[in-house]
Design an enzyme around this catalytic site. Structure first.
Site, PDB file in Angstrom:
ATOM      1  N   HIS A  71       0.792  -1.232   0.000  1.00 28.91           N
ATOM      2  CA  HIS A  71       0.000   0.000   0.000  1.00 28.91           C
ATOM      3  C   HIS A  71       0.824   1.282   0.000  1.00 28.91           C
ATOM      4  CE1 HIS A  71       0.848   0.027   4.338  1.00 28.91           C
ATOM      5  NE2 HIS A  71       0.589   1.314   4.291  1.00 28.91           N
TER       6      HIS A  71
HETATM    7  C1  UD1 Z   1      -2.050   6.040   5.095  1.00 32.50           C
HETATM    8  C2  UD1 Z   1      -0.793   6.604   5.759  1.00 32.50           C
HETATM    9  C3  UD1 Z   1       0.263   5.515   5.828  1.00 32.50           C
HETATM   10  C4  UD1 Z   1      -0.278   4.261   6.500  1.00 32.50           C
HETATM   11  C5  UD1 Z   1      -1.572   3.823   5.827  1.00 32.50           C
HETATM   12  C6  UD1 Z   1      -2.177   2.665   6.589  1.00 32.50           C
HETATM   13  C7  UD1 Z   1      -0.254   8.973   5.389  1.00 32.50           C
HETATM   14  C8  UD1 Z   1       0.562   9.936   4.607  1.00 32.50           C
HETATM   15  N1  UD1 Z   1      -0.248   7.708   4.972  1.00 32.50           N
HETATM   16  O1  UD1 Z   1      -1.715   5.678   3.775  1.00 32.50           O
HETATM   17  O2  UD1 Z   1       1.369   5.979   6.579  1.00 32.50           O
HETATM   18  O3  UD1 Z   1       0.688   3.254   6.384  1.00 32.50           O
HETATM   19  O4  UD1 Z   1      -2.510   4.897   5.823  1.00 32.50           O
HETATM   20  O5  UD1 Z   1      -3.032   1.922   5.803  1.00 32.50           O
HETATM   21  O6  UD1 Z   1      -0.872   9.370   6.347  1.00 32.50           O
HETATM   22  N2  UD1 Z   1      -8.629   5.356   0.108  1.00 32.50           N
HETATM   23  C9  UD1 Z   1      -9.867   4.777  -0.068  1.00 32.50           C
HETATM   24  N3  UD1 Z   1     -10.629   4.560   1.045  1.00 32.50           N
HETATM   25  C10 UD1 Z   1     -10.230   4.908   2.289  1.00 32.50           C
HETATM   26  C11 UD1 Z   1      -8.981   5.502   2.450  1.00 32.50           C
HETATM   27  C12 UD1 Z   1      -8.190   5.725   1.345  1.00 32.50           C
HETATM   28  O7  UD1 Z   1     -10.253   4.448  -1.183  1.00 32.50           O
HETATM   29  O8  UD1 Z   1     -10.985   4.667   3.253  1.00 32.50           O
HETATM   30  C13 UD1 Z   1      -7.790   5.576  -1.097  1.00 32.50           C
HETATM   31  C14 UD1 Z   1      -8.003   6.947  -1.716  1.00 32.50           C
HETATM   32  O9  UD1 Z   1      -7.851   6.813  -3.093  1.00 32.50           O
HETATM   33  C15 UD1 Z   1      -6.843   7.739  -1.148  1.00 32.50           C
HETATM   34  C16 UD1 Z   1      -5.744   6.684  -1.058  1.00 32.50           C
HETATM   35  O10 UD1 Z   1      -6.423   5.481  -0.721  1.00 32.50           O
HETATM   36  O11 UD1 Z   1      -6.477   8.821  -1.943  1.00 32.50           O
HETATM   37  C17 UD1 Z   1      -4.679   6.993  -0.027  1.00 32.50           C
HETATM   38  O12 UD1 Z   1      -5.254   7.195   1.265  1.00 32.50           O
HETATM   39  P1  UD1 Z   1      -4.431   8.000   2.394  1.00 32.50           P
HETATM   40  O13 UD1 Z   1      -5.131   7.930   3.695  1.00 32.50           O
HETATM   41  O14 UD1 Z   1      -4.044   9.339   1.896  1.00 32.50           O
HETATM   42  O15 UD1 Z   1      -3.076   7.194   2.477  1.00 32.50           O
HETATM   43  P2  UD1 Z   1      -2.803   5.628   2.652  1.00 32.50           P
HETATM   44  O16 UD1 Z   1      -2.085   5.164   1.435  1.00 32.50           O
HETATM   45  O17 UD1 Z   1      -4.022   4.926   3.081  1.00 32.50           O
HETATM   46  N1  UDP Z   2      -4.263  -5.263   8.342  1.00 36.47           N
HETATM   47  C1  UDP Z   2      -5.553  -5.777   8.317  1.00 36.47           C
HETATM   48  N2  UDP Z   2      -6.097  -6.122   7.102  1.00 36.47           N
HETATM   49  C2  UDP Z   2      -5.413  -5.984   5.931  1.00 36.47           C
HETATM   50  C3  UDP Z   2      -4.091  -5.443   5.977  1.00 36.47           C
HETATM   51  C4  UDP Z   2      -3.560  -5.091   7.200  1.00 36.47           C
HETATM   52  O1  UDP Z   2      -6.181  -5.938   9.357  1.00 36.47           O
HETATM   53  O2  UDP Z   2      -5.958  -6.322   4.882  1.00 36.47           O
HETATM   54  C5  UDP Z   2      -3.689  -4.877   9.639  1.00 36.47           C
HETATM   55  C6  UDP Z   2      -2.393  -5.582   9.948  1.00 36.47           C
HETATM   56  O3  UDP Z   2      -2.639  -6.835  10.544  1.00 36.47           O
HETATM   57  C7  UDP Z   2      -1.712  -4.600  10.862  1.00 36.47           C
HETATM   58  C8  UDP Z   2      -2.173  -3.246  10.339  1.00 36.47           C
HETATM   59  O4  UDP Z   2      -3.351  -3.508   9.574  1.00 36.47           O
HETATM   60  O5  UDP Z   2      -2.161  -4.757  12.191  1.00 36.47           O
HETATM   61  C9  UDP Z   2      -1.135  -2.615   9.473  1.00 36.47           C
HETATM   62  O6  UDP Z   2      -1.693  -1.513   8.834  1.00 36.47           O
HETATM   63  P1  UDP Z   2      -1.238  -1.015   7.390  1.00 36.47           P
HETATM   64  O7  UDP Z   2      -0.495  -2.080   6.696  1.00 36.47           O
HETATM   65  O8  UDP Z   2      -2.440  -0.458   6.744  1.00 36.47           O
HETATM   66  O9  UDP Z   2      -0.324   0.250   7.724  1.00 36.47           O
HETATM   67  P2  UDP Z   2       1.156   0.456   8.306  1.00 36.47           P
HETATM   68  O10 UDP Z   2       1.364  -0.460   9.447  1.00 36.47           O
HETATM   69  O11 UDP Z   2       2.103   0.219   7.169  1.00 36.47           O
HETATM   70  O12 UDP Z   2       1.167   1.889   8.679  1.00 36.47           O
END
Ligand code: UD1
Ligand code: UDP
Length: 381
Positions: free
Chosen positions: A219
């Site tokens: 992601h």
């Molecule tokens: C965010 C965090 C990242 C974390 C991750 C956990 C930042 C900069 N990034 O990344 O550190 O590891 O969350 O999962 O804060 N989107 C949806 N539905 C949602 C949320 C997001 O479709 O409910 C899509 C949208 O297209 C959005 C993109 O995902 O633009 C990115 O979402 P965003 O929250 O900006 O960053 P993540 O990649 O989720």
């Molecule tokens: N996780 C989950 N379902 C998924 C992917 C991740 O429950 O499909 C959980 C995972 O077990 C861990 C947390 O989400 O506890 C990690 O979050 P993510 O990978 O979104 O973000 P990061 O840790 O890189 O910030």
């Protein structure tokens, strides 16, 4: 009574907050009052609401519903929203997690209004400022009053940046306290890891048998937003599936699904769908079950790298570096970046090694209790 504003916004923050909230409700209900705020950075039910329910978090008192957007827009919306909550609630402290835009904005809003910031998962560094998370965590650490590091490395990083360990109270943003307390995610893995999934149920849910598959997650923006990197990662996964004759299960973050649909060659995407078991984002309990029974884990997630360790699985990291350096030093994680050849070679390597060990790098699974005690001793009036 300590009134703690508790900020979540993304999937991993909801998971981490669940451990602290559970501790507050079971052990310290008369000493800590929790006011839960959901920024709404993640809003899909599969990334947010389902986690509140499954991890038994109370409904947030405030839902800011900021949604997605550019870094500036999203961070600004959270900043403004948290400021209003602070004026209304006047808490003793504001608890933030990790390194997301929600973390950055909440800490900035709080420190400017004079509310002490408590940073859980402090001190981690990738030493790569092209990562938005690196900027968020550096800023947050230097605004915080209490910093809780999950690893020894976190402590060392903070000292290197001039923060002093062993300051005497009263603690402030200028005189912060740093504690090494272990990883709060480990609290949850121990608590929820006891849940078992029967073989039949496992098969019906995931279409494969325990122990017969590799689990992958992707992601990071660095991977999803660069089509060459994304393509190369999927080439590596396809080699594992086809040449390695192994099922690859991949719960898809919406960001990755959007990127695949937008930038991936159609024929290649068809090949991916045919040979890799793509599924919607897993619930936390599904994810724990998948991690516990995987042969190996491949990920660019921070949390999933650690959970691989908690469940004693080798891990291939789809990044050029990691904040969880002890895993790489321990040789139970290999950095493959986005290179298909390195991904496949790492897979072959881990199939052939037998003597991996998984030392307790992340504490004893009691970090939430430790953090609660520090909140009470620091902020109790
Ligand atoms: C965010 C965090 C990242 C974390 C991750 C956990 C930042 C900069 N990034 O990344 O550190 O590891 O969350 O999962 O804060 N989107 C949806 N539905 C949602 C949320 C997001 O479709 O409910 C899509 C949208 O297209 C959005 C993109 O995902 O633009 C990115 O979402 P965003 O929250 O900006 O960053 P993540 O990649 O989720
Ligand atoms: N996780 C989950 N379902 C998924 C992917 C991740 O429950 O499909 C959980 C995972 O077990 C861990 C947390 O989400 O506890 C990690 O979050 P993510 O990978 O979104 O973000 P990061 O840790 O890189 O910030």
């Amino acid at each position: 009574m300590v009134k703690a504003l508790h900020i979540v916004g993304t999937r991993p923050q909801t998971i981490k907050a669940a451990a602290l909230s559970r501790q507050i409700r079971t052990e310290f209900p008369d000493a800590i009052e929790e006011v839960l705020v959901d920024t709404g950075q993640h809003y899909d039910r599969e990334l947010s609401a389902f986690f509140f329910r499954e991890l038994q978090l109370p409904d947030p008192q405030y839902k800011l519903e900021v949604g997605s957007g550019s870094h500036g827009k999203q961070t600004a919306a959270i900043l403004t929203g948290i400021e209003s909550v602070l004026y209304a609630e006047k808490p003793h402290c504001v608890v933030v997690y990790g390194d997301t835009n929600s973390t950055l904005a909440a800490s900035l809003a709080s420190v400017k209004l004079g509310y002490p910031v408590v940073h859980i998962e402090a001190g981690l560094r990738s030493f790569n400022k092209t990562m938005p998370e690196e900027i968020n965590r550096i800023v947050c650490d230097h605004l915080s009053t209490l910093l809780f590091t999950p690893t020894e490395t976190g402590l060392i990083n903070l000292k290197r940046e001039g923060l002093r360990v062993g300051n005497a109270p009263p603690f402030t943003a200028d005189n912060p306290a740093i504690f090494h307390c272990g990883d709060i995610m480990y609290d949850n893995s121990l608590y929820f890891g006891k849940t078992t999934t029967g073989r039949q149920e496992f098969r019906e849910k995931f279409g494969t048998k325990p122990g017969q598959y590799v689990l992958a997650t992707i992601h990071r923006d660095h991977n999803t937003d660069n089509s060459d990197r994304l393509h190369s990662i999927f080439e590596g996964l396809l080699r594992i599936a086809l040449e390695g004759h192994t099922t690859v299960i991949l719960p898809l973050h919406p960001r990755t699904l959007h990127a695949l649909e937008k930038s991936m060659n159609r024929l290649f995407f068809e090949k991916v769908k045919k040979n890799i078991s793509l599924m919607p984002p897993a619930s936390y309990l599904e994810m724990i079950a998948l991690e516990k029974h995987a042969k190996m884990i491949i990920t660019d997630s921070g949390g999933v790298q650690k959970e691989a360790h908690f469940f004693e699985k080798p891990c291939i990291v789809l990044r050029p570096e990691t904040e969880w350096v002890e895993l790489v030093q321990n040789k139970t994680a290999l950095l493959a970046d986005a290179e298909s050849r390195k991904i496949f070679d790492a897979y072959a390597h881990f199939l052939s090694v037998r003597d991996l060990s998984f030392p307790k790098f992340y504490g004893d699974g009691k970090s939430a209790a430790f953090i609660c005690r520090q909140l009470i001793s620091t902020f109790h009036e």
